[in-house]
Design a protein around this motif. Structure first.
Motif: not given
Length: 239
Positions: A202-208
């Motif tokens: 959960x440390x890295x989060x990518x969203x559009x």
């Protein structure tokens, strides 16, 4: 949070080296790295995510980024072009910079074949991330999209695994809050209606969708919850 915006200068080799040195130094003293969206770097070639990912494959920056995450207890966020960068680096879905394989999840052209700019409803599916500590599973946020390459693609087996590990952060949903492949609600036709994903921890989060496009006076004529608490959650992690 105190933000420090770094402009990458690459008109000459000397400028690029200077930019790498600056970023390396700032990574060592930072807690959060965000890869921006908004047609950063002119959105060329193939989206600026490709440029950002190439830059951070530099050994010095790759080491600094890994240290930020796993020695400095840091977080990484990427929105739109930034999401592309995280995918192309391999930081998503795996959590580490890695060489991409032919079956690696990717972001590609919208099925409509052109740029899309509109509001979408996105539902929080998993809060297994510091970036979502202030959100609750099931909450729906109305957020703007603006992209030409926003369609998330992964194999059925990969989607199943993401579901098991809680890595599916958000999905495009209809008016009833149901994940949808209807183009009215999932305009780019992302597989499994996935709008955002986490790394396994959960440390890295990518969203559009552009959750950063919020604030007083923004989208005042749009109903629904407009401010997804990503940034407040990320900052609170370090308090």
């Amino acid at each position: 949070a105190e933000t420090d915006i770094v402009v990458i200068k690459n008109q000459t080799p000397e400028q690029l080296k200077e930019s790498i040195d600056v970023i390396k130094a700032k990574l060592a003293e930072s807690q959060i790295l965000m890869f921006p969206g908004g047609f950063s770097a002119g959105d060329e070639p193939d989206g600026s995510g490709k440029f950002m990912a190439t830059l951070f494959r530099n050994p010095y920056l790759a080491e600094g980024l890994e240290n930020l995450l796993y020695k400095q207890d840091g977080l990484v966020l990427g929105i739109c072009n930034g999401f592309q960068a995280l995918i192309k680096l391999g930081l998503l879905p795996g959590g580490h910079i890695e060489t991409l394989t032919a079956d690696h999840p990717t972001l590609t052209y919208n099925t409509i074949g052109r740029h899309l700019s509109r509001m979408v409803n996105t539902k929080v599916i998993s809060t297994k991330s510091p970036w979502m500590s202030d959100a609750k599973a099931g909450e729906i946020y109305t957020v703007p999209i603006s992209h030409g390459e926003g369609r998330f693609i992964a194999s059925p087996q990969q989607v199943l695994e993401f579901n098991k590990t809680g890595q599916i952060a958000t999905q495009y949903v209809d008016f009833d809050g149901i994940a949808s492949m209807d183009s009215r609600f999932n305009p780019n036709q992302s597989v499994a209606a996935i709008e955002g994903i986490y790394s396994p921890d959960g440390r890295v989060f990518g969203k559009m969708a552009h959750s950063e496009r919020c604030g007083a006076g923004v989208s005042r004529n749009i109903p629904g919850q407009l401010e997804m608490p990503i940034f407040t959650s990320g900052v609170k992690y370090f308090k």
